[in-house]
Scaffold this active site. Structure first.
Site, short mmCIF file in Angstrom:
data_model
loop_
_atom_site.label_atom_id
_atom_site.label_comp_id
_atom_site.label_asym_id
_atom_site.label_seq_id
_atom_site.Cartn_x
_atom_site.Cartn_y
_atom_site.Cartn_z
CE1 TYR A 53 -1.12 -1.61 -1.04
CE2 TYR A 53 -1.74 -3.13 -2.80
CZ TYR A 53 -2.00 -2.55 -1.57
OH TYR A 53 -3.13 -2.91 -0.87
CE LYS A 101 -1.27 -4.48 1.13
NZ LYS A 101 -1.63 -4.35 2.55
CB SER A 110 -4.13 -6.67 -1.43
OG SER A 110 -4.49 -6.45 -2.77
#
Length: 332
Positions: free
Chosen positions: A153, A157, A140
């Site tokens: 999150y 990542k 991402s």
């Protein structure tokens, strides 16, 4: 032995993983589908078979290495040697950091980061002796740029990015023909905004611009076919975010502090949302969520950019610097 490649996709029951699995199936590939939700797995398998591919459903929690290893062994036993392993599976919590419980943070990390480590271990233990194969890590823009309300999150990542770079260097040192690449995604219209755990006062939404999961799927299929590039960026918004972060990260901090909370909420009250952190939303008593989320009317299809070379990156950064300075005058 099958004539087509054997592909493993984690998180294949919904969202980007579902769209990617379907895209591989459209090419007639043999696709092993790994996820927890049996309703979603069954739906994905039916779509692949309808497209002319071969599907193998394997209920798997990627946070458990033994389950991932068993899934890899079953894939090779029933479909043949794994050619491509695609790590997609994740879970998270939409909340301010202060509102996330320690056990939730641990679970997000185990699924969204260690799940990638487990998948890569299982794939590499088979690919390295054969000296061939491709691993695609679906990342991402948030692998480079953290945003508010998604600390768990973003942390996962960022961790995947560092882990993948380290492993890539080791493979290069060994002169291995096993390839590892990353696909960095923008905001995508997936069911995550319906089924992730949330403690926000308003309904969660992707930060615009929003892309359809088929855009991400095309990038994943392309990366699997051309893994020599270290990264692919999906959508102009991803490239702009990464470049802006490289030019003026402090400025971007202030900008996101002002805009990042509201832009991730729709303005509508947050419905009760227990989330899929501990149990899949598409379990036996649930339903198949498919690839798309709630934002079809706002989502777009976009292109794929290979990560910029050093020369082109320098030019782009120079061009972006003027825009960053203008933003700075507005938001400091």
């Amino acid at each position: 032995m099958p004539s087509q490649r054997v592909i493993v996709v984690t998180g294949a029951s919904a969202g980007v993983g579902r769209a990617a699995a379907r895209a591989f199936g459209r090419q007639g590939e043999c696709v092993a589908l790994l996820a927890r939700g049996e309703k979603g797995l069954a739906g994905a398998a039916n779509e692949i078979r309808a497209e002319g591919g071969t599907a193998l459903e394997i209920p798997t929690d990627v946070a458990d290495y033994q389950q991932v290893e068993a899934a890899a062994a079953r894939t090779e036993r029933e479909l043949g040697p794994i050619d491509v392993w695609v790590n997609v599976a994740f879970s998270s919590v939409f909340a301010r950091f202060a509102d996330v419980r320690p056990e939730e943070y641990r679970r997000v990390t185990e699924v969204s980061y260690l799940g990638y480590v487990h998948g890569t271990m299982a794939a590499l233990s088979r690919m390295r002796p054969r000296d061939r194969g491709t691993i695609v890590q679906v990342g991402s823009a948030l692998a480079y740029r953290g945003i508010p309300l998604q600390s768990a999150y973003c942390g996962a990542k960022h961790a995947i990015q560092g882990f993948t770079e380290s492993l890539r260097c080791e493979l290069l040192h060994e002169h291995s023909r096993v390839r590892i690449t990353m696909v960095q995604l923008p905001a995508v219209n997936t069911p995550q905004f319906t089924w992730l755990r949330s403690r926000l006062p308003e309904h969660a939404q992707p930060v615009p611009p929003i892309y359809q999961p088929e855009t991400a799927a095309r990038a994943i299929v392309h990366a699997a076919a051309h893994p020599r590039r270290r990264e692919y960026w999906v959508g102009a918004s991803t490239a702009a975010t990464l470049l802006a972060n490289a030019v003026a990260p402090g400025l971007l901090d202030r900008y996101l502090a002002r805009t990042g909370i509201a832009s991730q909420q729709t303005g509508e009250p947050q419905p009760h949302q227990a989330g899929n952190l501990w149990e899949p939303a598409d379990r036996e008593t649930g339903h198949d969520y498919g690839a798309h989320g709630e934002f079809d009317r706002r989502a777009r299809f976009g292109g794929v950019q290979p990560a910029l070379s050093r020369h082109h990156g320098a030019v782009a950064l120079a061009l972006l610097a003027g825009g960053a300075a203008a933003l700075g005058r507005r938001f400091r």
